[in-house]
Scaffold this motif. Structure first.
Motif, PDB file in Angstrom:
ATOM      1  N   LEU A  16       0.941  -1.370  -0.037  1.00  0.00           N
ATOM      2  CA  LEU A  16       0.055   0.090   0.068  1.00  0.00           C
ATOM      3  C   LEU A  16       0.669   1.399   0.015  1.00  0.00           C
ATOM      4  O   LEU A  16       1.653   1.319   1.023  1.00  0.00           O
ATOM      5  N   ASN A  17       0.662   2.058  -1.107  1.00  0.00           N
ATOM      6  CA  ASN A  17       1.317   3.531  -0.739  1.00  0.00           C
ATOM      7  C   ASN A  17       0.319   4.433  -0.485  1.00  0.00           C
ATOM      8  O   ASN A  17      -0.908   4.612  -1.356  1.00  0.00           O
ATOM      9  N   ALA A  18       0.755   5.341   0.373  1.00  0.00           N
ATOM     10  CA  ALA A  18      -0.178   6.522   0.785  1.00  0.00           C
ATOM     11  C   ALA A  18       0.793   7.793   0.508  1.00  0.00           C
ATOM     12  O   ALA A  18       1.698   8.157   0.726  1.00  0.00           O
ATOM     13  N   THR A  19       0.196   8.748  -0.769  1.00  0.00           N
ATOM     14  CA  THR A  19       1.119   9.790  -1.257  1.00  0.00           C
ATOM     15  C   THR A  19       0.381  11.116  -1.372  1.00  0.00           C
ATOM     16  O   THR A  19      -0.996  11.010  -1.713  1.00  0.00           O
ATOM     17  N   ALA A  20       0.841  12.026  -1.382  1.00  0.00           N
ATOM     18  CA  ALA A  20       0.536  13.291  -1.611  1.00  0.00           C
ATOM     19  C   ALA A  20       1.569  13.844  -3.021  1.00  0.00           C
ATOM     20  O   ALA A  20       2.778  13.960  -2.818  1.00  0.00           O
ATOM     21  N   ALA A  21       0.886  14.569  -3.958  1.00  0.00           N
ATOM     22  CA  ALA A  21       1.567  14.968  -5.237  1.00  0.00           C
ATOM     23  C   ALA A  21       1.114  16.213  -5.622  1.00  0.00           C
ATOM     24  O   ALA A  21      -0.049  16.397  -5.549  1.00  0.00           O
ATOM     25  N   LEU A  22       1.849  16.858  -6.533  1.00  0.00           N
ATOM     26  CA  LEU A  22       1.609  18.034  -7.198  1.00  0.00           C
ATOM     27  C   LEU A  22       1.267  17.390  -8.673  1.00  0.00           C
ATOM     28  O   LEU A  22       2.558  16.632  -9.200  1.00  0.00           O
ATOM     29  N   VAL A  23       0.469  17.819  -9.734  1.00  0.00           N
ATOM     30  CA  VAL A  23       0.616  17.394 -11.059  1.00  0.00           C
ATOM     31  C   VAL A  23       0.493  18.607 -11.940  1.00  0.00           C
ATOM     32  O   VAL A  23      -0.320  19.789 -11.576  1.00  0.00           O
ATOM     33  N   PHE A  24       1.200  18.641 -13.045  1.00  0.00           N
ATOM     34  CA  PHE A  24       1.458  19.708 -13.622  1.00  0.00           C
ATOM     35  C   PHE A  24       1.084  19.190 -15.341  1.00  0.00           C
ATOM     36  O   PHE A  24       1.643  18.342 -15.622  1.00  0.00           O
ATOM     37  N   ARG A  25      -0.040  20.266 -15.882  1.00  0.00           N
ATOM     38  CA  ARG A  25      -0.263  19.880 -17.162  1.00  0.00           C
ATOM     39  C   ARG A  25      -0.131  21.186 -17.999  1.00  0.00           C
ATOM     40  O   ARG A  25      -0.297  22.260 -17.750  1.00  0.00           O
ATOM     41  N   PRO A  26       1.004  20.844 -18.940  1.00  0.00           N
ATOM     42  CA  PRO A  26       1.673  21.756 -19.528  1.00  0.00           C
ATOM     43  C   PRO A  26       0.877  22.593 -20.676  1.00  0.00           C
ATOM     44  O   PRO A  26       1.168  23.712 -21.253  1.00  0.00           O
ATOM     45  N   LEU A  27      -0.115  21.719 -21.389  1.00  0.00           N
ATOM     46  CA  LEU A  27      -0.945  22.303 -22.277  1.00  0.00           C
ATOM     47  C   LEU A  27      -2.226  23.125 -21.987  1.00  0.00           C
ATOM     48  O   LEU A  27      -2.707  23.053 -20.497  1.00  0.00           O
ATOM     49  N   PRO A  28      -3.005  24.171 -22.642  1.00  0.00           N
ATOM     50  CA  PRO A  28      -3.972  24.782 -22.294  1.00  0.00           C
ATOM     51  C   PRO A  28      -5.110  24.072 -21.840  1.00  0.00           C
ATOM     52  O   PRO A  28      -5.044  23.096 -22.464  1.00  0.00           O
ATOM     53  N   SER A  29      -5.952  24.422 -21.123  1.00  0.00           N
ATOM     54  CA  SER A  29      -7.184  23.570 -20.708  1.00  0.00           C
ATOM     55  C   SER A  29      -8.171  23.011 -21.375  1.00  0.00           C
ATOM     56  O   SER A  29      -8.999  22.175 -21.352  1.00  0.00           O
ATOM     57  N   GLY A  30      -7.989  23.747 -22.609  1.00  0.00           N
ATOM     58  CA  GLY A  30      -9.039  23.613 -23.666  1.00  0.00           C
ATOM     59  C   GLY A  30      -8.628  22.273 -24.677  1.00  0.00           C
ATOM     60  O   GLY A  30      -9.433  21.868 -25.318  1.00  0.00           O
ATOM     61  N   VAL A  31      -7.485  21.752 -24.329  1.00  0.00           N
ATOM     62  CA  VAL A  31      -7.070  20.852 -25.272  1.00  0.00           C
ATOM     63  C   VAL A  31      -7.418  19.629 -24.720  1.00  0.00           C
ATOM     64  O   VAL A  31      -7.328  19.197 -23.675  1.00  0.00           O
ATOM     65  N   PRO A  32      -8.092  18.830 -25.664  1.00  0.00           N
ATOM     66  CA  PRO A  32      -8.869  17.418 -25.117  1.00  0.00           C
ATOM     67  C   PRO A  32      -7.709  16.301 -24.932  1.00  0.00           C
ATOM     68  O   PRO A  32      -8.276  15.417 -23.980  1.00  0.00           O
ATOM     69  N   VAL A  33      -6.577  16.379 -25.339  1.00  0.00           N
ATOM     70  CA  VAL A  33      -5.702  15.416 -25.014  1.00  0.00           C
ATOM     71  C   VAL A  33      -4.777  15.848 -23.934  1.00  0.00           C
ATOM     72  O   VAL A  33      -3.631  16.972 -24.616  1.00  0.00           O
ATOM     73  N   GLN A  34      -4.546  15.730 -22.777  1.00  0.00           N
ATOM     74  CA  GLN A  34      -3.511  16.336 -21.777  1.00  0.00           C
ATOM     75  C   GLN A  34      -2.572  15.454 -21.044  1.00  0.00           C
ATOM     76  O   GLN A  34      -2.841  14.521 -20.335  1.00  0.00           O
ATOM     77  N   PRO A  35      -1.129  15.597 -21.507  1.00  0.00           N
ATOM     78  CA  PRO A  35      -0.310  14.925 -20.892  1.00  0.00           C
ATOM     79  C   PRO A  35       0.082  15.437 -19.622  1.00  0.00           C
ATOM     80  O   PRO A  35      -0.078  16.735 -19.319  1.00  0.00           O
ATOM     81  N   TYR A  36       0.524  14.878 -18.607  1.00  0.00           N
ATOM     82  CA  TYR A  36       0.648  15.540 -17.411  1.00  0.00           C
ATOM     83  C   TYR A  36       1.856  14.720 -16.569  1.00  0.00           C
ATOM     84  O   TYR A  36       2.345  13.583 -16.865  1.00  0.00           O
ATOM     85  N   LEU A  37       2.504  15.340 -15.871  1.00  0.00           N
ATOM     86  CA  LEU A  37       3.647  14.773 -14.994  1.00  0.00           C
ATOM     87  C   LEU A  37       3.188  15.087 -13.487  1.00  0.00           C
ATOM     88  O   LEU A  37       2.520  16.103 -13.058  1.00  0.00           O
TER      89      LEU A  37
END
Length: 215
Positions: free
Chosen positions: A114-135
């Motif tokens: 079991l992993n319990a984590t807290a993280a930040l998610v970064f999406r580099p593309l504008p919010s209107g783009v339907p396909v969003q890569p993220y880190l």
């Protein structure tokens, strides 16, 4: 699954911390939040190593753990612009783990994770783009739950809890109100057992699922 009181408390603290980070700004609340349900596979990349004190006065060497199914539940809230905060519980189901101890050179135990984590998610593309890569990147705790070695007629092995770092990447596909995600996450921690040479354990989760909410 036997999860100790301290592990439960730590998991709850992580979730509370991520929630407070995400909900504090009024702008974050306005942008909405998501529950994330995912399923897939857990793939270990290293032997778990040597545990000098396994609870019955002898050292135990843990070998390769089998792959297993994996599930995760997350809560994600916007923070600012392309950055959001996510709290996640990621669980790998029970699987065989090879063990060497004393006269027993080919024994097996059962193990879940079991992993319990807290993280930040970064999406580099504008919010209107339907396909969003993220880190994503963050940290938390990793808990190995070990069952007894029936072949050795020994007392249960000690469960192990380690700090962990989380690094991952994914793709989010937006189809109207529906959001589908595919994600690869690497939970990086000190090796399960104590070894003369410093090394790390990489636990990979390859999952896919849905984001349910508004934003």
């Amino acid at each position: 699954m036997r999860i100790g009181y301290r592990s439960k408390a730590t998991a709850l603290v992580l979730f509370a911390g991520c929630l407070s980070t995400g909900v504090a700004p009024e702008s974050a609340r306005a942008q909405g939040g998501f529950l994330i349900f995912q399923a897939g596979y857990y793939v270990p990349t290293e032997d778990l190593g040597l545990l000098p004190d396994a609870g019955f006065g002898q050292a135990v060497r843990f070998g390769e753990r089998e792959r297993s199914f994996a599930y995760s539940l997350g809560l994600e809230l916007a923070v600012s612009g392309p950055v959001s905060a996510r709290a996640t519980l990621a669980y790998a189901t029970s699987a065989d783990l090879s063990v060497q101890e004393g006269m027993c050179s080919e024994c097996e135990a059962r193990n879940n994770l079991l992993n319990a984590t807290a993280a930040l998610v970064f999406r580099p593309l504008p919010s209107g783009v339907p396909v969003q890569p993220y880190l994503l990147g963050g940290g938390g705790v990793k808990h190995y739950d070990l069952e007894s070695l029936d072949e050795l007629h020994r007392s249960p092995l000690h469960d192990q809890t380690r700090r962990t770092m989380l690094l991952g990447a994914g793709i989010e596909v937006r189809m109207g109100p529906l959001r589908v995600v595919t994600e690869l996450s690497d939970y990086i921690s000190p090796i399960f057992g104590d070894n003369d040479v410093e090394t790390t354990q990489h636990d990979l989760f390859l999952t896919a699922g849905l984001m349910l909410g508004s934003g």
